[in-house]
Design a protein around this motif. Structure first.
Motif, PDB file in Angstrom:
ATOM      1  N   ASP A 196       0.828  -1.206   0.000  1.00  0.00           N
ATOM      2  CA  ASP A 196       0.000   0.000   0.000  1.00  0.00           C
ATOM      3  C   ASP A 196       0.864   1.258   0.000  1.00  0.00           C
ATOM      4  O   ASP A 196       0.567   2.232  -0.711  1.00  0.00           O
ATOM      5  CB  ASP A 196      -0.924   0.015   1.223  1.00  0.00           C
ATOM      6  CG  ASP A 196      -2.095  -0.958   1.100  1.00  0.00           C
ATOM      7  OD1 ASP A 196      -2.408  -1.368  -0.036  1.00  0.00           O
ATOM      8  OD2 ASP A 196      -2.672  -1.296   2.141  1.00  0.00           O
ATOM      9  N   ALA A 228       2.418   1.714  -3.544  1.00  0.00           N
ATOM     10  CA  ALA A 228       1.434   2.138  -4.538  1.00  0.00           C
ATOM     11  C   ALA A 228       1.058   3.599  -4.347  1.00  0.00           C
ATOM     12  O   ALA A 228       0.962   4.364  -5.312  1.00  0.00           O
ATOM     13  CB  ALA A 228       0.195   1.251  -4.452  1.00  0.00           C
ATOM     14  N   SER A 229       0.842   4.016  -3.093  1.00  0.00           N
ATOM     15  CA  SER A 229       0.451   5.399  -2.841  1.00  0.00           C
ATOM     16  C   SER A 229       1.596   6.366  -3.099  1.00  0.00           C
ATOM     17  O   SER A 229       1.370   7.502  -3.539  1.00  0.00           O
ATOM     18  CB  SER A 229      -0.069   5.551  -1.411  1.00  0.00           C
ATOM     19  OG  SER A 229       0.929   5.252  -0.454  1.00  0.00           O
ATOM     20  N   GLU A 261       1.711   6.928  -6.728  1.00  0.00           N
ATOM     21  CA  GLU A 261       0.578   7.761  -7.132  1.00  0.00           C
ATOM     22  C   GLU A 261       0.930   9.247  -7.101  1.00  0.00           C
ATOM     23  O   GLU A 261       0.341  10.044  -7.824  1.00  0.00           O
ATOM     24  CB  GLU A 261      -0.620   7.516  -6.206  1.00  0.00           C
ATOM     25  CG  GLU A 261      -1.287   6.185  -6.375  1.00  0.00           C
ATOM     26  CD  GLU A 261      -2.258   6.129  -7.538  1.00  0.00           C
ATOM     27  OE1 GLU A 261      -2.290   7.084  -8.325  1.00  0.00           O
ATOM     28  OE2 GLU A 261      -2.971   5.121  -7.654  1.00  0.00           O
ATOM     29  N   THR A 317       7.874   5.720 -18.565  1.00  0.00           N
ATOM     30  CA  THR A 317       7.173   4.694 -17.791  1.00  0.00           C
ATOM     31  C   THR A 317       8.059   4.236 -16.644  1.00  0.00           C
ATOM     32  O   THR A 317       9.255   3.984 -16.845  1.00  0.00           O
ATOM     33  CB  THR A 317       6.819   3.480 -18.670  1.00  0.00           C
ATOM     34  OG1 THR A 317       5.986   3.906 -19.747  1.00  0.00           O
ATOM     35  CG2 THR A 317       6.078   2.414 -17.868  1.00  0.00           C
ATOM     36  N   GLU A 346      -1.921  -3.368  -9.736  1.00  0.00           N
ATOM     37  CA  GLU A 346      -3.362  -3.321  -9.499  1.00  0.00           C
ATOM     38  C   GLU A 346      -3.760  -2.173  -8.572  1.00  0.00           C
ATOM     39  O   GLU A 346      -4.825  -1.568  -8.738  1.00  0.00           O
ATOM     40  CB  GLU A 346      -3.836  -4.647  -8.886  1.00  0.00           C
ATOM     41  CG  GLU A 346      -3.769  -5.816  -9.853  1.00  0.00           C
ATOM     42  CD  GLU A 346      -3.885  -7.166  -9.147  1.00  0.00           C
ATOM     43  OE1 GLU A 346      -4.071  -7.172  -7.904  1.00  0.00           O
ATOM     44  OE2 GLU A 346      -3.792  -8.196  -9.833  1.00  0.00           O
ATOM     45  N   ARG A 347      -2.903  -1.863  -7.603  1.00  0.00           N
ATOM     46  CA  ARG A 347      -3.255  -0.860  -6.594  1.00  0.00           C
ATOM     47  C   ARG A 347      -2.940   0.571  -7.028  1.00  0.00           C
ATOM     48  O   ARG A 347      -3.404   1.512  -6.384  1.00  0.00           O
ATOM     49  CB  ARG A 347      -2.512  -1.164  -5.285  1.00  0.00           C
ATOM     50  CG  ARG A 347      -2.920  -2.466  -4.651  1.00  0.00           C
ATOM     51  CD  ARG A 347      -2.144  -2.748  -3.373  1.00  0.00           C
ATOM     52  NE  ARG A 347      -2.285  -4.156  -3.009  1.00  0.00           N
ATOM     53  CZ  ARG A 347      -2.152  -4.633  -1.772  1.00  0.00           C
ATOM     54  NH1 ARG A 347      -1.897  -3.810  -0.774  1.00  0.00           N
ATOM     55  NH2 ARG A 347      -2.289  -5.924  -1.530  1.00  0.00           N
ATOM     56  N   CYS A 348      -2.149   0.713  -8.064  1.00  0.00           N
ATOM     57  CA  CYS A 348      -1.694   2.042  -8.477  1.00  0.00           C
ATOM     58  C   CYS A 348      -2.346   2.433  -9.798  1.00  0.00           C
ATOM     59  O   CYS A 348      -2.389   1.639 -10.738  1.00  0.00           O
ATOM     60  CB  CYS A 348      -0.173   2.043  -8.619  1.00  0.00           C
ATOM     61  SG  CYS A 348       0.524   3.659  -8.994  1.00  0.00           S
ATOM     62  N   ASP A 349      -2.833   3.659  -9.865  1.00  0.00           N
ATOM     63  CA  ASP A 349      -3.489   4.134 -11.087  1.00  0.00           C
ATOM     64  C   ASP A 349      -2.499   4.570 -12.166  1.00  0.00           C
ATOM     65  O   ASP A 349      -2.898   4.835 -13.300  1.00  0.00           O
ATOM     66  CB  ASP A 349      -4.428   5.309 -10.771  1.00  0.00           C
ATOM     67  CG  ASP A 349      -5.684   4.852 -10.029  1.00  0.00           C
ATOM     68  OD1 ASP A 349      -6.041   3.666 -10.153  1.00  0.00           O
ATOM     69  OD2 ASP A 349      -6.272   5.685  -9.315  1.00  0.00           O
ATOM     70  N   GLN A 350      -1.230   4.690 -11.812  1.00  0.00           N
ATOM     71  CA  GLN A 350      -0.220   5.016 -12.814  1.00  0.00           C
ATOM     72  C   GLN A 350      -0.083   3.852 -13.802  1.00  0.00           C
ATOM     73  O   GLN A 350      -0.327   2.693 -13.460  1.00  0.00           O
ATOM     74  CB  GLN A 350       1.150   5.262 -12.157  1.00  0.00           C
ATOM     75  CG  GLN A 350       1.178   6.355 -11.120  1.00  0.00           C
ATOM     76  CD  GLN A 350       1.370   7.741 -11.721  1.00  0.00           C
ATOM     77  OE1 GLN A 350       1.117   7.973 -12.903  1.00  0.00           O
ATOM     78  NE2 GLN A 350       1.800   8.676 -10.889  1.00  0.00           N
ATOM     79  N   ASP A 351       0.350   4.161 -15.016  1.00  0.00           N
ATOM     80  CA  ASP A 351       0.625   3.117 -16.008  1.00  0.00           C
ATOM     81  C   ASP A 351       2.028   2.579 -15.763  1.00  0.00           C
ATOM     82  O   ASP A 351       3.013   3.108 -16.284  1.00  0.00           O
ATOM     83  CB  ASP A 351       0.500   3.681 -17.433  1.00  0.00           C
ATOM     84  CG  ASP A 351      -0.936   3.985 -17.793  1.00  0.00           C
ATOM     85  OD1 ASP A 351      -1.834   3.283 -17.290  1.00  0.00           O
ATOM     86  OD2 ASP A 351      -1.169   4.935 -18.563  1.00  0.00           O
ATOM     87  N   HIS A 353       3.203  -6.433 -19.672  1.00  0.00           N
ATOM     88  CA  HIS A 353       3.861  -5.508 -18.746  1.00  0.00           C
ATOM     89  C   HIS A 353       5.377  -5.683 -18.704  1.00  0.00           C
ATOM     90  O   HIS A 353       6.059  -4.915 -18.027  1.00  0.00           O
ATOM     91  CB  HIS A 353       3.296  -5.680 -17.335  1.00  0.00           C
ATOM     92  CG  HIS A 353       1.893  -5.159 -17.189  1.00  0.00           C
ATOM     93  ND1 HIS A 353       1.583  -3.823 -17.288  1.00  0.00           N
ATOM     94  CD2 HIS A 353       0.720  -5.809 -16.957  1.00  0.00           C
ATOM     95  CE1 HIS A 353       0.286  -3.658 -17.115  1.00  0.00           C
ATOM     96  NE2 HIS A 353      -0.266  -4.843 -16.928  1.00  0.00           N
TER      97      HIS A 353
END
Length: 277
Positions: free
Chosen positions: A121, A124-125, A128, A137, A162-167, A205
């Protein structure tokens, strides 16, 4: 075309990394923008950045990857280290945009007591919070999995994506995978590993591979690189890996040692021999 190169130095100017790559007969590569052992901002002038881009294009060397500082820890529960890590990563992705480098590679780091879920978590944050320029990338690198470090399993890599909205995408390190328990020493093991990665993360990926043999047994979590085909992954495993359909077109970057009279140039040539075999 096989894309194979090495991690090269930017001493004297980032454009010198291209010249060094050509000495190894490499056609892609990786750099640090500064010493990876200290907190330091990239200091790349406009003229040397332009020269780097020009030399890379003129000699068809690419893609390049920037490897982030070893001090970056995205999983950390410590606020000060988290902020330093985010700031360092922001400067790396900005430097990548300046250089025309498409990828910035980073280890997730260690959760140091936050637990696996908490560490994931946190990472991922933290990711973000980055403002990643167009054309760049961030690649999450697979880890050897020692201690509380995360990224040693494909499930953990998938969890970040899955937890991160970044590509985000992934860089697999063969020595790290082997240390983490993915047996790449046989063609069957390579098949099984790629199948597991595709099932858990997705081959779409996979954007880069750190191609390193291992000095330690599979599953030991010990990260020490060996010359291609001369470690415990061995010739059969390395041949199967570089010729596998899943690796086709993926840039292969060497982080092999310079020892026993063998350098990056020897390893580049060795990979080409195995690829043609």
């Amino acid at each position: 075309m096989l894309r194979i190169g090495a991690h090269t130095s930017i001493a004297g100017g980032v454009h010198n990394a291209v010249e060094e790559q050509l000495e190894y007969a490499g056609n892609c590569g990786q750099i640090f923008t500064h010493s990876p052992q200290v907190w330091q901002d990239p200091n790349i002038g406009d003229e040397e950045a332009e020269r780097f881009r020009e030399l890379s294009e003129e000699n068809d060397v690419g893609p390049w990857v920037i490897h982030s500082s070893y001090l970056v820890n995205l999983c950390t529960p410590k606020d000060d280290l988290r902020e330093k890590s985010i700031d360092a990563m922001q400067k790396e992705v900005d430097a990548a945009a300046k250089l025309g480098v498409p990828y910035v590679n980073v280890h997730l780091g260690a959760h140091t007591g936050a637990g696996v879920e908490g560490g994931l978590d946190n990472a991922a944050s933290a990711l973000e919070e980055l403002e990643i320029p167009d054309g760049v990338t961030v690649l999450i690198e697979s880890d050897a999995g020692s201690g509380t470090k995360l990224g040693g399993t494909f499930d953990e890599l998938a969890a970040i994506l899955e937890r991160c909205d970044q590509d985000l995408d992934v860089c697999l390190d063969t020595a790290h995978m082997f240390a983490a328990g993915y047996d790449l020493s046989t063609p069957e093991g390579v098949d099984e590993t790629f199948a597991a990665f595709d099932d858990q993360v997705g081959l779409e990926h996979l954007q880069c591979v750190h191609l390193n043999d291992s000095k330690h047994e599979c599953g030991t979590n010990k990260d020490e690189h060996a010359h291609v085909g001369e470690g415990l992954i061995g010739e059969a495993g390395m041949r199967a890996f570089v010729n596998h359909d899943a690796a086709e077109g993926v840039p292969l970057v060497l982080e092999t040692p310079t020892e026993d009279g063998k350098s990056f140039a020897w390893n580049v040539e060795r990979v080409r021999e195995l690829h043609e075999a």
